[in-house]
Design an enzyme around this catalytic site. Sequence first.
Site, mmCIF file in Angstrom:
data_model
loop_
_atom_site.group_PDB
_atom_site.id
_atom_site.type_symbol
_atom_site.label_atom_id
_atom_site.label_comp_id
_atom_site.label_asym_id
_atom_site.label_seq_id
_atom_site.Cartn_x
_atom_site.Cartn_y
_atom_site.Cartn_z
ATOM 1 N N CYS A 1 2.671 -9.576 -23.104
ATOM 2 C CA CYS A 1 2.596 -10.032 -24.496
ATOM 3 C C CYS A 1 2.680 -11.550 -24.581
ATOM 4 O O CYS A 1 3.621 -12.150 -24.083
ATOM 5 C CB CYS A 1 3.721 -9.416 -25.330
ATOM 6 N N ASN B 1 4.644 2.187 -25.528
ATOM 7 C CA ASN B 1 4.554 0.844 -24.974
ATOM 8 C C ASN B 1 5.958 0.236 -24.976
ATOM 9 O O ASN B 1 6.655 0.283 -25.982
ATOM 10 C CB ASN B 1 3.592 0.003 -25.828
ATOM 11 N N LYS C 1 0.231 -2.784 -18.344
ATOM 12 C CA LYS C 1 -0.735 -3.453 -19.230
ATOM 13 C C LYS C 1 -0.879 -4.893 -18.783
ATOM 14 O O LYS C 1 0.094 -5.660 -18.801
ATOM 15 C CB LYS C 1 -0.268 -3.370 -20.687
ATOM 16 N N ILE D 1 2.840 -11.374 -34.182
ATOM 17 C CA ILE D 1 3.777 -10.530 -34.930
ATOM 18 C C ILE D 1 5.180 -10.727 -34.352
ATOM 19 O O ILE D 1 6.170 -10.758 -35.080
ATOM 20 C CB ILE D 1 3.361 -9.037 -34.845
#
Lengths: 264, 305
Positions: free
Chosen positions: B131, B100, B166, B72
């Site tokens: 990411c 986030n 994360k 995305i």
Amino acid sequence: MIKPTCEDTFLIKKRDLKNNYFSMVFKTYSRVDQCQPGHFVHVHIPSTDIFFRRAMSVAGVLVESGEIEVIFKVVGRGTRLLSMLHPGDRVNFLGPLGVSFKLPKKSEKAIMVAGGVGFPPLFYMATEMVRRGYDPKNIEFFYGGRSVSDILERTRIKKLGVTFHPVTEDGSYGEKGLVTGPVERYIKSGDKAKMRLYGCGPDGMLRAVNELGLRLGVPGQLSLEAPMPCGVGICLGCVVPLVKGGYARVCQDGPVFEIGEVAL
Amino acid sequence: MTPNLKVSIAGVEFATPIMTASGCCGYGEELAAIFPMSKLGALVTKSVTLNPREGHPPPRTAETASGMLNAIGLANVGVDRFITEKIPFLEKQKTKVIVNVAGSKLEEYVEVCSRLNDIERVDMIELNISCPNVNEGGMEFGSDPAMTEKSVAAVKKVFSRPLIAKLSPNVTSITTIAQAAQQGGADAFSVINSLVGTSIDTDTWRPRLTNNKGGLTGPAIKPVALAMVNAVYEKCSLPIIGIGGIATAEDVVEFMLCGATAVQVGTSLFVRPDAPVIIADGLKEYLRKKKLSSACELIGKVRKY
């Protein structure tokens, strides 16, 4: 905003429309009364072969009996699996979803341009307009396909009393050529101020209808198609670029967009 | 007796251990039309960056066996619009809110977290240092232990509430990175982000994503995620939020037995948007059958050979 539901439904009627097209009628879907032309349902077919749901535009509803019809073409694994269902088989419906068509004023001409499997939402719209008391003579239903086998449900279209303009590329049914040719001729011959243009079909046809609308100054709407993982606007996977810049989600901001809004 | 689903992470109490995963729930508005947010332990928002991001051109997603690939590209409204447009909606939701945060430079992470520190509705921040879908930043912060420690420590200075790191599975040793994040002052871990993958269209010979590669998620990655949750659980002392292909109550049980205190449901939301509700009900039923009074009794209780 419509509150979609996620619920099981079952197939009650299946028709093989030939050339890989199928019509399916599903039962007991509680939100059927909220469906409007242009909406779609996101169908989950229990299988290990596919992961996501498949978006199916609604081809018609019968509110009293809670029935909903989808018409689709087998193009991949998902639609192949769907086509293999039998009456009684269960699937899960999420919907109704998306933005529906804005119906024209009763005094305006609705020029519908369907291409191939872009037929269902426009057929639903024409049916709904007739049901709501629109004069069928104010609905010009242009329908293009490669050959006669791509022009579905001809009897049902004619039964609506609308003016039917079939067009095939090979000339096997109706006028020979691309559907946008006769559409352009028709627009030029009438009062453009009282026309609304509606399109649904392959990318090339949508581009041509969009261009026609802009060039000839006829406002209207197009219904787009895109592979969509979620259908409810959360994954941002089905976006299309907008003319003004940025992206819009086909599932939530569409699938119906104004002519001139999307960079096709 | 009704089993208790409440869990606690770094002093924050959650009504259930079931959260949404970032990037799979937007900012909650769409899901709130389908089920009440009070059914969630927490809503974890889509990544927020300093400036708005349009994301990658389509196609951005592709279906895979038991999962999906996505690139995305961190499309989001940016922190200013997040605060003015999304926080008012989140204020009204009866669930915990975890934001986030992603960035391409360390200063960007610090700036965003500093602004979010003023917003009381933000119960926790989840730092996306993993990411795989952006060219700058993202995973590179979370693939080097020194950089991980530095990033976490810098954010800890400006954000006064609990911070979750994360973690990426796309590293040689996730436990080394986890230890570095713990050293930097993280209060919890989210394990795991997506795995790097690709898919090629055999007709056109082109990748199915315009970014050429993307993040693999969904049930396909669950075994990898379980192993990584358990590895981090055994090496570190911080609570873990397990992520990776969770679609059923049994999946949650597996993650909790491996050491997770809570879980995030991501890709499954695309198949069943009401999945967190169904899973929470299923978890209660499971606990009842096993005659357990609390979900917490599962944490780290895997019986290894």
